[in-house]
Design a protein around this motif. Structure first.
Motif, mmCIF file in Angstrom:
data_model
loop_
_atom_site.group_PDB
_atom_site.id
_atom_site.type_symbol
_atom_site.label_atom_id
_atom_site.label_comp_id
_atom_site.label_asym_id
_atom_site.label_seq_id
_atom_site.Cartn_x
_atom_site.Cartn_y
_atom_site.Cartn_z
ATOM 1 N N PHE A 1 48.815 42.477 88.608
ATOM 2 C CA PHE A 1 49.673 41.361 88.984
ATOM 3 C C PHE A 1 49.066 40.433 90.037
ATOM 4 C CE2 PHE A 1 52.763 44.229 87.057
ATOM 5 C CZ PHE A 1 53.474 43.345 86.251
ATOM 6 N N ILE A 2 48.174 40.955 90.868
ATOM 7 C CA ILE A 2 47.556 40.101 91.884
ATOM 8 C C ILE A 2 46.397 39.300 91.297
ATOM 9 C CG2 ILE A 2 46.192 40.128 94.012
ATOM 10 C CD1 ILE A 2 47.919 42.395 95.005
ATOM 11 N N SER A 3 45.673 39.889 90.333
ATOM 12 C CA SER A 3 44.480 39.225 89.801
ATOM 13 C C SER A 3 44.754 37.844 89.184
ATOM 14 C CB SER A 3 43.769 40.142 88.793
ATOM 15 O OG SER A 3 44.642 40.572 87.781
ATOM 16 N N PRO A 4 45.858 37.618 88.451
ATOM 17 C CA PRO A 4 46.098 36.259 87.938
ATOM 18 C C PRO A 4 46.366 35.247 89.050
ATOM 19 C CG PRO A 4 47.383 37.858 86.703
ATOM 20 C CD PRO A 4 46.852 38.565 87.903
ATOM 21 N N ILE A 5 47.009 35.692 90.122
ATOM 22 C CA ILE A 5 47.249 34.791 91.253
ATOM 23 C C ILE A 5 45.927 34.395 91.895
ATOM 24 C CG2 ILE A 5 48.368 34.601 93.513
ATOM 25 C CD1 ILE A 5 50.445 36.630 92.490
ATOM 26 N N LEU A 6 45.045 35.389 92.023
ATOM 27 C CA LEU A 6 43.705 35.091 92.544
ATOM 28 C C LEU A 6 42.967 34.132 91.610
ATOM 29 C CD1 LEU A 6 42.454 38.591 93.777
ATOM 30 C CD2 LEU A 6 43.057 36.611 95.183
ATOM 31 N N GLY A 7 43.119 34.346 90.297
ATOM 32 C CA GLY A 7 42.457 33.484 89.328
ATOM 33 C C GLY A 7 42.911 32.038 89.468
ATOM 34 N N LEU A 8 44.211 31.821 89.621
ATOM 35 C CA LEU A 8 44.750 30.471 89.764
ATOM 36 C C LEU A 8 44.236 29.805 91.037
ATOM 37 C CD1 LEU A 8 46.811 28.416 88.548
ATOM 38 C CD2 LEU A 8 48.521 29.439 90.067
ATOM 39 N N ALA A 9 44.294 30.547 92.145
ATOM 40 C CA ALA A 9 43.884 29.976 93.430
ATOM 41 C C ALA A 9 42.374 29.731 93.492
ATOM 42 C CB ALA A 9 44.311 30.907 94.568
ATOM 43 N N LYS B 1 48.380 51.250 92.219
ATOM 44 C CA LYS B 1 47.017 50.705 92.191
ATOM 45 C C LYS B 1 46.815 49.841 90.953
ATOM 46 C CE LYS B 1 42.185 52.290 91.995
ATOM 47 N NZ LYS B 1 41.300 53.476 92.026
ATOM 48 N N VAL B 2 47.284 50.343 89.804
ATOM 49 C CA VAL B 2 47.140 49.612 88.550
ATOM 50 C C VAL B 2 47.951 48.326 88.572
ATOM 51 C CG1 VAL B 2 47.687 49.667 86.092
ATOM 52 C CG2 VAL B 2 46.583 51.628 87.163
ATOM 53 N N LEU B 3 49.229 48.426 88.997
ATOM 54 C CA LEU B 3 50.105 47.256 88.981
ATOM 55 C C LEU B 3 49.633 46.187 89.961
ATOM 56 C CD1 LEU B 3 53.633 48.916 88.672
ATOM 57 C CD2 LEU B 3 52.264 47.800 86.897
ATOM 58 N N LEU B 4 49.123 46.615 91.114
ATOM 59 C CA LEU B 4 48.590 45.637 92.065
ATOM 60 C C LEU B 4 47.419 44.874 91.452
ATOM 61 C CD1 LEU B 4 48.674 47.537 95.498
ATOM 62 C CD2 LEU B 4 49.947 45.480 94.870
ATOM 63 N N ALA B 5 46.533 45.610 90.779
ATOM 64 C CA ALA B 5 45.387 44.960 90.148
ATOM 65 C C ALA B 5 45.837 44.009 89.047
ATOM 66 C CB ALA B 5 44.441 46.016 89.571
#
Length: 327
Positions: free
Chosen positions: A137-145, A131-135
């Motif tokens: 590592f995915i959040s910067p990708i969301l930020g870029l997009a 849960k922690v790692l998903l949050a």
């Protein structure tokens, strides 16, 4: 209150203060760079919002940090001290060199490293860690997009506007920066709350994990005080080294970052504010053209991003072995 608990709380609040100092750049860098507010006003407004965040949006992240990543039975005072100390050292190192790294990554890495040495890898909860790692590592990708899409949408809605629209974007940052600061205070101050609540259980001060009001107050206060100091080395990196930030980029990246961080906080995901803001700034600049962004700076940040968890885990493991000799 046990003396050992007082020591741990003091170390936790030092970490929290440095978190505010380290991450204040995330909120104010674009606002200062685009001249929406003076540095003093930007930091003061941010500090007030940082303090208010945890009282408004709950403590879901504190619960994740305090009880879902590792087996509570494996947590000892030495583990907590080692994890906090490793995170503090990493924060100071990256602040000194002006690397926008993640305090969240550092704390998680510290916990994992200390617990692994103390009780073995079997005490790490894979579901909570996932849960922690998903949050994280995915959040910067969301930020870029989303940073890219938000600025593209702004350009579409503001097509044909006069240069005077920049005044609107500057004033709009007053609201988006407050939202970003509220989301940061909600997410990041809770990590300290979770550690303190964890220490209260391990020292026998309380019998079950809970976050009392005084822990919320002192944690929110420490991160707000740290924010007031301003992490100027990091402000220079985020505010100017990617590209020349204009009001539209600042407004779009702040709106993106606040939405992602607050959403994660409400879901209990401890994201990295630094990584979300950095990626949102890059996404906003890419909306003009991809070559606008200095991707070499992004590469350096990505390297720090990848190194933070393993390095802080190794540091915490070594510190635990030393601390355990005296406790």
């Amino acid at each position: 209150m046990p003396f050992l608990l007082i020591i741990i709380i003091a170390i936790a609040l030092v970490f929290d203060f440095l978190n505010g100092m380290h991450d204040s750049s995330n909120i104010v860098a674009t606002m200062i760079s685009s001249r929406a507010l003076s540095p003093q006003k930007a930091l003061g407004m941010t500090a007030i919002a940082e303090f208010s965040g945890p009282f408004l949006f709950g403590v879901a992240v504190a619960t994740t940090i305090g009880s879902e990543v590792v087996d509570p039975a494996a947590i000892s005072s030495a583990v907590i001290i080692a994890a906090l100390s490793a995170a503090i050292l990493w924060n100071l190192l990256t602040w000194y060199f002006g690397w926008p790294s993640s305090t969240s990554h550092a704390l998680i890495g510290g916990l994992i490293g200390a617990v692994a040495v103390a009780e073995g890898f079997g005490t790490i909860h894979l579901a909570g860690l996932q849960k922690v790692l998903l949050a994280l590592f995915i959040s910067p990708i969301l930020g870029l997009a989303l940073g890219y899409l938000v600025v593209k949408l702004i350009y579409f809605l503001a097509r044909g506007a006069t240069p005077g629209v920049n005044t609107l974007f500057k004033r709009g940052q007053w609201g988006t920066s407050v939202a970003l600061a509220l989301s940061h205070g909600t997410n990041d101050a809770q990590k300290t709350m979770g550690i303190i609540a964890m220490a209260m259980v391990t020292t026998g001060y309380v019998t079950e994990f809970q976050v009392p009001w005084w822990v919320i107050t002192v944690s929110a206060g420490a991160i707000a005080l740290g924010t007031l100091t301003g992490g100027w080395r990091l402000i220079q990196t985020l505010g100017g080294k990617f590209y020349k930030i204009r009001p539209v980029h600042a407004f779009g990246s702040q709106l993106t970052s606040a939405s992602i961080i607050l959403g994660a906080a409400l879901l209990g995901g401890p994201v990295s504010t630094t990584q979300v803001v950095s990626s949102s700034i890059m996404g906003a600049g890419s909306a003009d053209r991809v070559s606008k962004v200095r991707w070499t700076v992004a590469r350096d940040i990505a390297v720090a991003w990848l190194l933070t968890i393993p390095v802080s885990a190794l540091m915490a493991a070594g510190i635990y072995l030393l601390v355990n000799l005296f406790l």
